[in-house]
Design a protein around this motif. Sequence first.
Motif, PDB file in Angstrom:
ATOM      1  N   UNK A  18      25.877  35.951  36.630  1.00 20.96           N
ATOM      2  CA  UNK A  18      25.318  36.065  35.314  1.00 20.96           C
ATOM      3  C   UNK A  18      26.433  35.506  34.302  1.00 20.96           C
ATOM      4  N   UNK A  19      27.735  36.084  34.640  1.00 22.62           N
ATOM      5  CA  UNK A  19      29.055  35.818  33.908  1.00 22.62           C
ATOM      6  C   UNK A  19      29.213  34.368  33.607  1.00 22.62           C
ATOM      7  N   UNK A  20      28.649  33.599  34.694  1.00 15.14           N
ATOM      8  CA  UNK A  20      29.450  32.242  34.658  1.00 15.14           C
ATOM      9  C   UNK A  20      28.258  31.344  34.480  1.00 15.14           C
ATOM     10  N   UNK A  21      26.953  32.069  33.898  1.00 11.44           N
ATOM     11  CA  UNK A  21      25.886  31.199  33.292  1.00 11.44           C
ATOM     12  C   UNK A  21      25.166  30.430  34.435  1.00 11.44           C
ATOM     13  N   UNK A  22      24.963  31.204  35.608  1.00  9.47           N
ATOM     14  CA  UNK A  22      24.428  30.389  36.897  1.00  9.47           C
ATOM     15  C   UNK A  22      24.956  29.111  37.142  1.00  9.47           C
ATOM     16  N   UNK A  23      26.422  28.840  37.121  1.00  9.16           N
ATOM     17  CA  UNK A  23      27.171  27.792  37.562  1.00  9.16           C
ATOM     18  C   UNK A  23      27.374  27.443  38.759  1.00  9.16           C
ATOM     19  N   UNK A  24      27.198  28.439  39.680  1.00 10.08           N
ATOM     20  CA  UNK A  24      27.329  28.374  41.100  1.00 10.08           C
ATOM     21  C   UNK A  24      25.908  29.212  41.734  1.00 10.08           C
ATOM     22  N   UNK A  25      25.807  28.761  42.882  1.00 11.99           N
ATOM     23  CA  UNK A  25      24.561  29.420  43.611  1.00 11.99           C
ATOM     24  C   UNK A  25      25.134  30.687  44.354  1.00 11.99           C
ATOM     25  N   UNK A  26      24.523  31.712  44.703  1.00 13.58           N
ATOM     26  CA  UNK A  26      25.063  32.826  45.242  1.00 13.58           C
ATOM     27  C   UNK A  26      26.099  32.648  46.536  1.00 13.58           C
ATOM     28  N   UNK A  27      25.480  31.419  47.198  1.00 10.82           N
ATOM     29  CA  UNK A  27      26.325  31.281  48.412  1.00 10.82           C
ATOM     30  C   UNK A  27      27.571  30.700  48.212  1.00 10.82           C
ATOM     31  N   UNK A  28      27.796  29.990  47.044  1.00  9.78           N
ATOM     32  CA  UNK A  28      28.800  29.102  46.642  1.00  9.78           C
ATOM     33  C   UNK A  28      29.854  30.389  46.061  1.00  9.78           C
ATOM     34  N   UNK A  29      29.146  31.528  45.413  1.00  6.27           N
ATOM     35  CA  UNK A  29      29.738  32.492  45.191  1.00  6.27           C
ATOM     36  C   UNK A  29      30.515  33.351  46.108  1.00  6.27           C
ATOM     37  N   UNK A  30      29.843  33.438  47.273  1.00  8.19           N
ATOM     38  CA  UNK A  30      30.374  34.092  48.349  1.00  8.19           C
ATOM     39  C   UNK A  30      31.420  33.452  49.003  1.00  8.19           C
ATOM     40  N   UNK A  31      31.412  32.090  48.920  1.00 11.17           N
ATOM     41  CA  UNK A  31      32.536  31.229  49.499  1.00 11.17           C
ATOM     42  C   UNK A  31      33.489  31.231  48.787  1.00 11.17           C
ATOM     43  N   UNK A  32      33.339  31.288  47.052  1.00 10.27           N
ATOM     44  CA  UNK A  32      34.530  31.217  46.386  1.00 10.27           C
ATOM     45  C   UNK A  32      35.144  32.689  46.439  1.00 10.27           C
ATOM     46  N   UNK A  33      34.315  33.736  46.670  1.00  6.25           N
ATOM     47  CA  UNK A  33      35.232  34.858  46.883  1.00  6.25           C
ATOM     48  C   UNK A  33      36.042  34.993  48.254  1.00  6.25           C
ATOM     49  N   UNK A  34      35.656  34.388  49.127  1.00  9.47           N
ATOM     50  CA  UNK A  34      36.547  34.172  50.295  1.00  9.47           C
ATOM     51  C   UNK A  34      37.692  33.307  49.943  1.00  9.47           C
ATOM     52  N   UNK A  35      37.603  32.470  49.398  1.00 11.27           N
ATOM     53  CA  UNK A  35      38.674  31.777  48.959  1.00 11.27           C
ATOM     54  C   UNK A  35      39.763  32.333  47.998  1.00 11.27           C
ATOM     55  N   UNK A  36      39.027  33.247  47.106  1.00  7.80           N
ATOM     56  CA  UNK A  36      39.805  33.916  46.303  1.00  7.80           C
ATOM     57  C   UNK A  36      40.612  34.997  46.999  1.00  7.80           C
ATOM     58  N   UNK A  37      40.046  35.648  47.866  1.00 11.19           N
ATOM     59  CA  UNK A  37      40.852  36.717  48.901  1.00 11.19           C
ATOM     60  C   UNK A  37      41.604  35.888  49.709  1.00 11.19           C
ATOM     61  N   UNK A  38      41.611  34.711  50.118  1.00 16.02           N
ATOM     62  CA  UNK A  38      42.469  33.799  50.737  1.00 16.02           C
ATOM     63  C   UNK A  38      43.802  33.519  50.031  1.00 16.02           C
ATOM     64  N   UNK A  39      43.657  33.281  48.796  1.00 19.49           N
ATOM     65  CA  UNK A  39      44.693  32.953  47.769  1.00 19.49           C
ATOM     66  C   UNK A  39      45.513  34.188  47.356  1.00 19.49           C
ATOM     67  N   UNK A  40      44.774  35.334  47.205  1.00 15.94           N
ATOM     68  CA  UNK A  40      45.159  36.496  46.563  1.00 15.94           C
ATOM     69  C   UNK A  40      45.929  37.110  47.871  1.00 15.94           C
ATOM     70  N   UNK A  41      46.954  36.884  48.319  1.00 15.90           N
ATOM     71  CA  UNK A  41      47.674  37.239  49.458  1.00 15.90           C
ATOM     72  C   UNK A  41      48.151  38.707  49.605  1.00 15.90           C
ATOM     73  N   UNK A  42      48.330  39.021  48.309  1.00 15.26           N
ATOM     74  CA  UNK A  42      48.927  40.646  48.207  1.00 15.26           C
ATOM     75  C   UNK A  42      48.107  41.581  47.980  1.00 15.26           C
ATOM     76  N   UNK A  43      46.797  41.136  47.708  1.00 17.23           N
ATOM     77  CA  UNK A  43      45.527  42.040  47.468  1.00 17.23           C
ATOM     78  C   UNK A  43      45.569  42.609  46.036  1.00 17.23           C
ATOM     79  N   UNK A  44      46.174  42.037  45.162  1.00 17.54           N
ATOM     80  CA  UNK A  44      46.139  42.600  43.872  1.00 17.54           C
ATOM     81  C   UNK A  44      44.830  42.356  43.081  1.00 17.54           C
ATOM     82  N   UNK A  45      44.189  41.779  43.618  1.00 16.56           N
ATOM     83  CA  UNK A  45      42.742  41.647  42.712  1.00 16.56           C
ATOM     84  C   UNK A  45      42.713  40.551  41.998  1.00 16.56           C
TER      85      UNK A  45
END
Lengths: 175, 376
Positions: A18-45
């Motif tokens: 909703x926040x991104x106005x449906x720019x990405x599908x749910x599957x893409x958001x899950x993938x982006x989340x994996x990527x985000x966690x991968x980049x966020x190495x110290x786990x700070x959020x």
Amino acid sequence: MGNSSSMLTQYDIEEVQQHCNNAFSQQEIVSLYKRFCQLDRNGGGFVSAEEFLSVPEFAVNPLSQRVLRMVDGLNFKEFVAFLSAFGPRATLQQKIEFIFKVYDSDGNGKVTFNDMLDVLHDLTGQFISEKQRKQVLTQVLEEAGYTKESLLVLSDFVKILGSSGLKMEVEVPVD
Amino acid sequence: MSTNQGKLKPSSSELDLDRPNIEDYLPSGASIQEPHGKLRLSDLLDISPILTEAAGAIVDDSFTRCFKSNSPEPWNWNVYLFPLWCFGVVFRYLILFPARAIVLTIGWIIFLSCFIPVHFLLKGNDALRKKLERVLVELICSFFVASWTGVVKYHGPRPSMRPKQVFVANHTSMIDFIILEQMTAFAVIMQKHPGWVGLLQSTILESVGCIWFNRSEAKDREIVAKKLREHSQGADNNPLLIFPEGTCVNNQYSVMFKKGAFELGCTVCPIAIKYNKIFVDAFWNSRKQSFTMHLLQLMTSWAVVCDVWYLEPQNLRPGETAIEFAERVRDIISVRAGLRKVPWDGYLKYSRPSPKHRERKQQSFAESVLRRLEEK
């Protein structure tokens, strides 16, 4: 969104969508989340500038510092919203708005001659002299009907860039 | 505009000379697409291609992919499989692991009780001492491999001891060295590690002939290159094993080879190592795990299954540079082991890319702007 090391629930995904106005599908958001966690190495959020710059492909980009200013320290929801201009369903308006924001570094809604000069400097480095840059910019501005003192707003950018086919799409790898 | 913020330092220009042209590999084209025609304001303001590259790198990049651990898919997800998996865990930790630890301890006892006397008592008789120490090192490595139930299939002719040859292999974990060493006692070039590993390195590995390097020392490269050359020329030194990637990669990709091993004037014998992921992910992610934890993880898995291929020795072709030679051998190894090649230097784990790459992009953009300005 909570701690970035937790799993995404369906509610979280819908909130982000909703926040991104449906720019990405749910599957893409899950993938982006994996990527985000991968980049966020110290786990700070959030992903810090340091963590972004540890991606060599990003660090060699001439506009990396400008993009960094916009994306540094965002949490996941804002991260996805940031990337929405590069989504498959992004409108031309969204893309031009994004480009405008890159130029308008002080965020006052107006792009000055110096703003444009700075970006040109980022793009050309030491391979064009400052004088030549000013010359080139002044010349193309005047040919387009503006002057050195013109302050460009978003509608100007829409007029200038609206006719060129802006290809600004990024593919989110989905496993 | 400074790009050197943070703790990572920019790589020295020496490392740049190692690399072939990255632009040949990266999918992105020039910064302006199809530039022709007179330069207009829209051309200058349209930064969309460069922004797309930046966003693309944020979303996915080939460098990070090289160092991602590949844990096997969890298969214990339903009611029938879960108890089976639990039984497996119990078996692995309470039966296999102690048994393996015992095997390893026995191995160490045998090894030390032979090695220490041989090392000290045969000080005068160097040739015999070296020969025995070589055999003993191969022995302890076999014990190590047994302690993970290592199933290693070797393909190709066993390496021979000849002067003027070096062996190169792709690198996934420090166990690469142990697996190769159990077959042939190689001399190796390694980063000096702290702790018990460092102790082993300075005592036992010294006997097979090892060269130490220190990644963070800039001058170190020349010293190491000199040592490499000296070692490879010596006739009764153990054959030298080098991992030209310089860092552990996850066995799905290969990063660029450093040219050091390829400019020694020796024949280069490539070795390809491929681990079977089904049994265990052998990639040692040194950022996530210490070596001790990594070994423990291996000792509590079912098995370490891998293939080792000794490939055809290669020589520098006339007119070929060391970098081209390195890339050619990387190609041979990557094809054999099923690895995807990426154009990045493994040391980018520890330092930032040099400004040269960005400058190349800037230069091509600048030239196209100036050129189009001329057109009327």
